[in-house]
Each structure stands twice: as C-alpha cells, then as structure tokens.
Design an enzyme around this catalytic site. Structure first.
Site, PDB file in Angstrom:
ATOM      1  N   ARG A   1       0.824  -1.202   0.000  1.00 31.63           N
ATOM      2  CA  ARG A   1       0.000   0.000   0.000  1.00 31.63           C
ATOM      3  C   ARG A   1       0.864   1.261   0.000  1.00 31.63           C
ATOM      4  O   ARG A   1       2.033   1.240   0.368  1.00 31.63           O
ATOM      5  CB  ARG A   1      -0.920   0.006   1.226  1.00 31.63           C
ATOM      6  CG  ARG A   1      -2.032  -1.024   1.185  1.00 31.63           C
ATOM      7  CD  ARG A   1      -2.908  -0.933   2.422  1.00 31.63           C
ATOM      8  NE  ARG A   1      -2.153  -1.221   3.644  1.00 31.63           N
ATOM      9  CZ  ARG A   1      -1.726  -0.313   4.502  1.00 31.63           C
ATOM     10  NH1 ARG A   1      -1.969   0.977   4.293  1.00 31.63           N
ATOM     11  NH2 ARG A   1      -1.051  -0.661   5.582  1.00 31.63           N
TER      12      ARG A   1
ATOM     13  N   LYS B   1      -8.290  -2.618   1.587  1.00 31.34           N
ATOM     14  CA  LYS B   1      -8.173  -1.764   2.754  1.00 31.34           C
ATOM     15  C   LYS B   1      -8.939  -0.454   2.598  1.00 31.34           C
ATOM     16  O   LYS B   1      -9.347   0.155   3.595  1.00 31.34           O
ATOM     17  CB  LYS B   1      -6.699  -1.481   3.046  1.00 31.34           C
ATOM     18  CG  LYS B   1      -5.947  -2.714   3.555  1.00 31.34           C
ATOM     19  CD  LYS B   1      -6.616  -3.334   4.787  1.00 31.34           C
ATOM     20  CE  LYS B   1      -5.795  -4.469   5.366  1.00 31.34           C
ATOM     21  NZ  LYS B   1      -6.493  -5.130   6.516  1.00 31.34           N
TER      22      LYS B   1
ATOM     23  N   SER C   1       1.793  -7.082  12.308  1.00 27.52           N
ATOM     24  CA  SER C   1       2.567  -8.061  11.554  1.00 27.52           C
ATOM     25  C   SER C   1       3.661  -8.672  12.422  1.00 27.52           C
ATOM     26  O   SER C   1       4.369  -7.972  13.148  1.00 27.52           O
ATOM     27  CB  SER C   1       3.198  -7.377  10.337  1.00 27.52           C
ATOM     28  OG  SER C   1       3.970  -8.288   9.595  1.00 27.52           O
TER      29      SER C   1
ATOM     30  N   LYS D   1      -0.805 -13.417  14.762  1.00 30.86           N
ATOM     31  CA  LYS D   1      -2.269 -13.345  14.709  1.00 30.86           C
ATOM     32  C   LYS D   1      -2.854 -14.430  13.809  1.00 30.86           C
ATOM     33  O   LYS D   1      -3.799 -15.132  14.195  1.00 30.86           O
ATOM     34  CB  LYS D   1      -2.709 -11.962  14.206  1.00 30.86           C
ATOM     35  CG  LYS D   1      -4.229 -11.789  14.162  1.00 30.86           C
ATOM     36  CD  LYS D   1      -4.627 -10.428  13.611  1.00 30.86           C
ATOM     37  CE  LYS D   1      -4.388 -10.338  12.130  1.00 30.86           C
ATOM     38  NZ  LYS D   1      -4.999  -9.138  11.519  1.00 30.86           N
ATOM     39  N   THR D   2      -2.296 -14.578  12.608  1.00 30.89           N
ATOM     40  CA  THR D   2      -2.810 -15.578  11.672  1.00 30.89           C
ATOM     41  C   THR D   2      -2.579 -16.983  12.201  1.00 30.89           C
ATOM     42  O   THR D   2      -3.477 -17.833  12.170  1.00 30.89           O
ATOM     43  CB  THR D   2      -2.147 -15.412  10.300  1.00 30.89           C
ATOM     44  OG1 THR D   2      -2.422 -14.103   9.803  1.00 30.89           O
ATOM     45  CG2 THR D   2      -2.677 -16.439   9.313  1.00 30.89           C
TER      46      THR D   2
ATOM     47  N   ASP E   1      -9.147 -11.315   9.291  1.00 31.17           N
ATOM     48  CA  ASP E   1      -8.625  -9.948   9.254  1.00 31.17           C
ATOM     49  C   ASP E   1      -9.612  -8.833   9.604  1.00 31.17           C
ATOM     50  O   ASP E   1      -9.243  -7.896  10.284  1.00 31.17           O
ATOM     51  CB  ASP E   1      -8.047  -9.678   7.860  1.00 31.17           C
ATOM     52  CG  ASP E   1      -7.147  -8.459   7.830  1.00 31.17           C
ATOM     53  OD1 ASP E   1      -6.306  -8.312   8.735  1.00 31.17           O
ATOM     54  OD2 ASP E   1      -7.275  -7.653   6.898  1.00 31.17           O
TER      55      ASP E   1
ATOM     56  N   ARG F   1       1.753 -11.994  -1.984  1.00 29.98           N
ATOM     57  CA  ARG F   1       0.584 -12.249  -1.153  1.00 29.98           C
ATOM     58  C   ARG F   1      -0.409 -13.023  -1.999  1.00 29.98           C
ATOM     59  O   ARG F   1      -0.366 -12.967  -3.235  1.00 29.98           O
ATOM     60  CB  ARG F   1      -0.059 -10.949  -0.674  1.00 29.98           C
ATOM     61  CG  ARG F   1       0.668 -10.300   0.507  1.00 29.98           C
ATOM     62  CD  ARG F   1      -0.051  -9.050   0.951  1.00 29.98           C
ATOM     63  NE  ARG F   1       0.529  -8.447   2.126  1.00 29.98           N
ATOM     64  CZ  ARG F   1       0.129  -8.676   3.363  1.00 29.98           C
ATOM     65  NH1 ARG F   1      -0.863  -9.508   3.584  1.00 29.98           N
ATOM     66  NH2 ARG F   1       0.693  -8.080   4.393  1.00 29.98           N
TER      67      ARG F   1
END
Length: 647
Positions: A187, A332, A369, A373-374, A388, A431
């Site tokens: 981004r 996003k 990051s 979390k994932t 997410d 990704r």
C-alpha cells in the site's frame, strides 16, 4: 507479485449519513431511446478550464437511483430488460462529469467472435443494446465507441483473460494464478487522501497521528474524471458487484470497476460473492471503486505528492485509484469505509482475526505483523470466522470479507498447513487472495455469537512483557489504543536494538474516527457481554532480542488453549510493577519462571532499566490521545490514562 487462487476445485437495507440528496436519473424517450441522464442540474457551460473547474466543484456526477423494491421489481421484467437496467446502472457508474452521461456499454469480451465472424459481441439474446447520449456537443472519442463490460466473470474466465492479455501472468503448478502488481508491492499510505467536507469535517480524525490526509471535493472530482476517462477509453472493463459483511442486516453492496482481470479476481475472492438470485436483484451499489491503477494521477494536481493517489469520498460513496496496481488498496480502502459507516450504527469494526470453539465460544485476535495473529487464530480445533476484518454488532460478530489475504514469504506446509493448501504458492513480495471456504474449518456463513475473549498480541523484542496478562477494561482500552509490538531493526547498518511500533487499534492506517471512540465501543461491548481482555506476548523472554530467547510457540499455544477453555480465569494471579498487569503464577505445561519476566532475566538491573524504557515509550506514544476527552466530563479518558505504566 501477487497470487490469487480462484479455481473452483480448489440486501439488506442501507443508510448513509445525512447530506445532500443524490441526483435523480431518468431514462426514457423524452431525450431519445435508451438514454441515461442526470437531471440534477443544467448542462455545464464554460469557456475556460478554470471556469469549468469552478462549476465542477459544486456538481455531482450521475448516479442511478437506489432500487427500493428489491427483487420484486426485477421479477416483473424480462431477462433482456433486467440486463438492460443492469447496463444502465454500470453506464451511470462510469459517467463523466462534463458529458453528464455514461459511455455506450455492452456485455461481453470484444475479442470473442460471434457466429457471423464479427468481434462485437451481441447483447442479451442476440440483440445489441447500448446506453448513449445524442448531445453532439458532448461527443468525445470515448463516447463514439463501445466499452465492453466483463461482468462478474467466473474465476476460470478471469484466468483466461489474465493469461491472454496481462503480461507476466501464469498458472502455477498447483493451480493458483500468479501475476504482477507492477512497481507497487504494498500500500501507499502517504498517497491516500480523504475528502474533507461539511460532513466529514467534524466526524473524522484529522491532524497529528491521524491516517486521514485531507483533500477537497474539487481535487477528488479531477482525479475521478481522470480515472473514469481512462476506463472509458479502454476496449473493455471488468465490473464486480459484490457484498461486504456476512451479517445480512448490515450488508453493503459494492461495485468495483477495474481494467485488469487480476484486480477483478482479487475482489471476487476477497468480497462476499452473491448468488445468481442476489445478483439479479443487486440494483444500485452503495459504494463504488474506480480502479484506474495503470494510469498515473497528474502530480501537478493540488494535494498530489507523487504519481499515485488513492482517494476516498465518503459523501459521494466513491473511491478512486490512480498510479498503483497493488490490489490491497481496494481491500483496505473498503475497510476504511466500514470503519466510518459501521460505528454510525453502533457497530464496532475491528482489524482482527476471529475463531469459534465447538461450544460456541468466540475469541478475537488483535496483532500487528509478526505477532502470530494468523497462526494463533487458525486452529484445527476451532472454526475460523475470519482472518482480518470483522464487525461486532448487537447480536454477535460477522466477517466483513469473503476471503483471506495471506503473506507467502517463507510459507511452509508445516507452519501453516491450511493456508499452504489454500494457495499453494509463495515467493518474495508475494501475497495470495483466496475464498475463505478454501480453509477446511471455515464457518460458513462467517458469523458467530458475542466474543468471550479479546486477545491482544504483541511481539515484545524488549523481553519485558509477560507471556500472558489478564487485563481489566481500562487496561484493555489503553493497550488497544496503543497497538504495540516491537520490531528488530535490519542488520545492514549493524543495528540490533529493538524498535517499538505503535498502531492505534492495531490498524491505524485504516481507522477513520478517533481511536478512543473505537476503544470506548469495545469496552462497552466487552462489559455488556462479560468478555475478558488478555495481553499475550509472543516475543522474547530472559532478555531483549540478541540476549534472550523467543517464547516457544508451543507455550503460546498452551496459553491460548487455556484462555479458550476458561481454565486461565481460575488461576492464581499476582500484580507486576510499572504496567500493573495481573499475571498467572502457573499454567499447566509452561515453566513457571517465564510467567514473570524478571525471573527469567539474569541481569535484574538490566531488566528494570529496559522495563522503564518501554514504559516511557508507551507514555510518549499516548500523548497523542491524552487530550481527547471521552465519557462524562472526560472520566473515561482519565481511567484509560491511569491504566498505563506508572513510575
């Protein structure tokens, strides 16, 4: 590089903030057959560019009226008429401000040959229909041609389009589509702009610390015109009509107009895919994205700082993308929209993972990051609601998206088997987007009851935060607003010191309102539903990075399991200094000495010094939020501040 696995093998009502009514569009014979017009004002008449721009600033481009009657209206018309209405809606979405009407649009691939050998595809049932303006004064090159619309194509069709026409696209050995996103592989937050107008002036978070960089309506319209003109100049465009939010009562309709099959497939995977019946009655979208990312913005335009611009206009319900082909800008951008719209309904939008146990117990996972979390929200013994983006409503939680977006760097079957099997591909800067149903234990529909646990994850490279701490509501708000983790600096210049990173609400780049507003909503919902807050450190123990060791993943998993089962609530606790955390004295299967960080540090003075240093960094970061008063007479602000480090 980006990968998307789209292989098949492998609405409710909506209300927007009050403001000027959208222009009324009429179609009929009074101005010619099959015409879509903007009757909101007179034709633009100007003799100079400056005069034209001054007129543009106050005008609104055509928008078709919202279909209030839903599916019933479509049931009364023929298939041919329904597709004609659909094309009118798409044409209106692509309408140029100055020409007051949309382009001539026709469904189908321009390269697809008909039975007679011609390449202009027939519109429904062999009849050719278009939407056009007879006003010769508004004629331009793009208005003299057809724009072919590739509407809600299947993954297989999008694969074909990408392989044929998009250089650098190929199918990997395991079936994923790999393609290039151009110069941008992430981004561009410094190039994101939000229109500051009478509506957003007093609602959004502006100023120091805010991700919302302002632009005016006029500049947005200049960029919108540039994007629309570019899209209209193409032989074909891709149009996706899809949904956001699995909660049917709070679902919104989104339209994505793009120039690349890659972008269309990405959003096909990431948004909620409508059924054929839902698509028939889709009507007018609630929000529209114009992705002209292959075309740069004019860097001499006011507010532009590069050839990239990602622009949100909340009053117009539109987003414009110029100068970047990174698909994550669309994902996003829509998340930012949800961060604005949902709180207006007293719905909390969250940048979090979410899973549910077999007994219906739901947990939310927040983390930047590298915090895990994932990894921790993906659990074979629990159902995945989403990875997410979520909403917490009066009835429970719901996933905003219809897919997952995973990093593929260093991906392995051993570490992330579900993600590995869903995308089956990965290289640097890659990704992958894939439908959530590609995860074996995904819960479909992606909704669940109220969360029982709210887990804040931090990878503390300073090594002074406990592996797990139980938080009261004020502490949960403080650490939610802080959004802390610590990164280890790169080794090129020899720097080994940990670097603290703070991101408000664990997603500062996407929030629209002041962080304390989201925190107050979180605390209110947690208090009402009896949820417990936890801070889990997945970073270092026994010393900072370079001295101590990373907390074993097996230990962290045992902590998370104890949170899910409820057994950790029954443990004995003691309070730490500086941060005032409540930490358990023992957890089955975990060495007790690591539960209190000071016990695992051989140099106690170094521990105290590092703890004070981190506490100071928290305090400095929180100065941005300390002056924002919430609650009766600012009482809630005082409670949050008191929950921070004290020394």
């Amino acid at each position: 590089m980006s990968a998307g696995n789209g292989n098949a093998n492998g609405d409710g009502g909506f209300s927007f903030p009050k403001g000027p009514a959208m222009p009324k569009i009429t179609t009929g014979a009074k101005r010619g057959s099959e015409i879509c017009h903007d009757d909101s004002g007179p034709t633009v008449k100007a003799t100079t560019i400056d005069e034209l721009h001054s007129l543009q600033k106050k005008r609104s481009a055509p928008t078709t009226p919202i279909n209030q009657s839903g599916a019933a209206a479509f049931a009364a018309v023929s298939e041919e008429e329904r597709q004609k209405i659909q094309l009118q809606s798409i044409s209106a979405s692509l309408a140029s401000l100055t020409r007051e009407s949309g382009p001539k649009v026709v469904r189908g691939d321009p390269a697809e040959k008909k039975a007679d050998g011609s390449t202009t595809p027939a519109y429904a049932h062999g009849q050719h229909h278009s939407i056009f303006s007879p006003d010769l004064g508004a004629v331009s090159d793009s208005s003299l041609k057809f724009t072919h619309v590739l509407y809600n194509l299947s993954p297989a069709e999008l694969y074909e389009q990408a392989i044929k026409y998009e250089k650098g696209s190929f199918i990997t050995s395991n079936g994923a589509l790999a393609t290039l996103s151009g110069a941008k592989t992430g981004r561009a937050p410094r190039d994101k702009r939000v229109v500051r107008d009478a509506t957003t002036e007093g609602e959004l978070w502006w100023g120091k610390g805010s991700p919302n960089i302002e632009m005016d309506e006029h500049t947005f319209m200049v960029n919108r015109e540039r994007a629309v003109d570019y899209l209209n100049s193409l032989e074909k465009v891709f149009v996706n009509d899809q949904f956001l939010n699995w909660d049917p009562e709070n679902r919104i309709k989104v339209r994505i107009v793009s120039a690349r099959a890659y972008h269309s497939l990405f959003m096909h995977n990431m948004c909620i895919r409508p059924t054929p019946e839902e698509l028939e009655s889709f009507g007018t979208p609630d929000f529209t994205i114009y992705n002209a990312g292959q075309f740069p913005c004019n860097r001499y335009t006011h507010y532009m700082t590069s050839s990239t611009s990602v622009d949100l206009n909340l009053s117009r319900r539109e987003m414009v993308i110029l100068g970047t082909q990174y698909a994550g800008e669309m994902k996003k951008g829509l998340f930012s929209v949800m961060h604005y719209l949902m709180p207006k309904r007293r719905i909390l939008s969250l940048h979090s993972g979410c899973n549910m146990g077999k007994e219906g117990d739901v947990a939310l996972f927040f983390g930047l990051s590298g915090t895990g979390k994932t990894t921790l929200s993906t659990d074979h013994n629990r159902y995945l609601i989403g990875d997410d983006e979520h909403c917490w409503t009066e009835t429970g939680v719901s996933n905003i998206e219809g897919g997952c977006y995973a990093k593929c760097v260093d991906l392995s079957r051993e570490k992330e088997p579900d993600i590995w099997n869903a995308i089956k591909f990965g290289t640097e800067n890659t990704r992958a987007a894939y439908p959530i149903e590609f995860i074996p234990n995904a819960k479909i529909p992606c909704v669940g009851p109220h969360p029982k646990n709210v887990i804040l994850l931090a990878c503390d490279a300073f090594g002074v935060l406990p592996p797990v701490s139980k938080l009261n509501l004020a502490q949960t708000m403080y650490h939610f607003i802080s959004g802390y983790t610590a990164l280890v600096a790169g080794t090129e210049d020899g720097i080994k010191e940990p670097t603290a990173t703070f991101s408000a609400c664990f997603g500062a780049a996407f929030i629209m309102l002041h962080p304390t507003k989201y925190a107050a909503m979180l605390a209110e919902k947690m208090k009402t539903q009896g949820a417990t807050g936890w801070l889990v450190n997945t970073g270092w123990s026994g010393g900072s990075y370079g001295v101590g060791n990373r907390i074993k993943l097996a230990y962290t998993r045992k902590i998370i399991d104890a949170i899910h089962s409820g057994s950790l609530l029954k443990a004995n606790y003691k309070k730490t200094e500086i941060f005032g955390f409540e930490i358990p004295t023992e957890i089955e299967g975990i060495p007790s000495e690591i539960l209190d960080p000071i016990n695992s540090w051989s140099d106690k003075n170094a521990h105290k010094e590092t703890l004070l240093k981190l506490g100071g960094l928290f305090k400095k970061n929180f100065e941005t939020f300390a002056s924002h008063k919430i609650g009766v007479d600012g009482k809630l602000t005082e409670e949050i501040l008191a929950a921070g480090p004290i020394f």
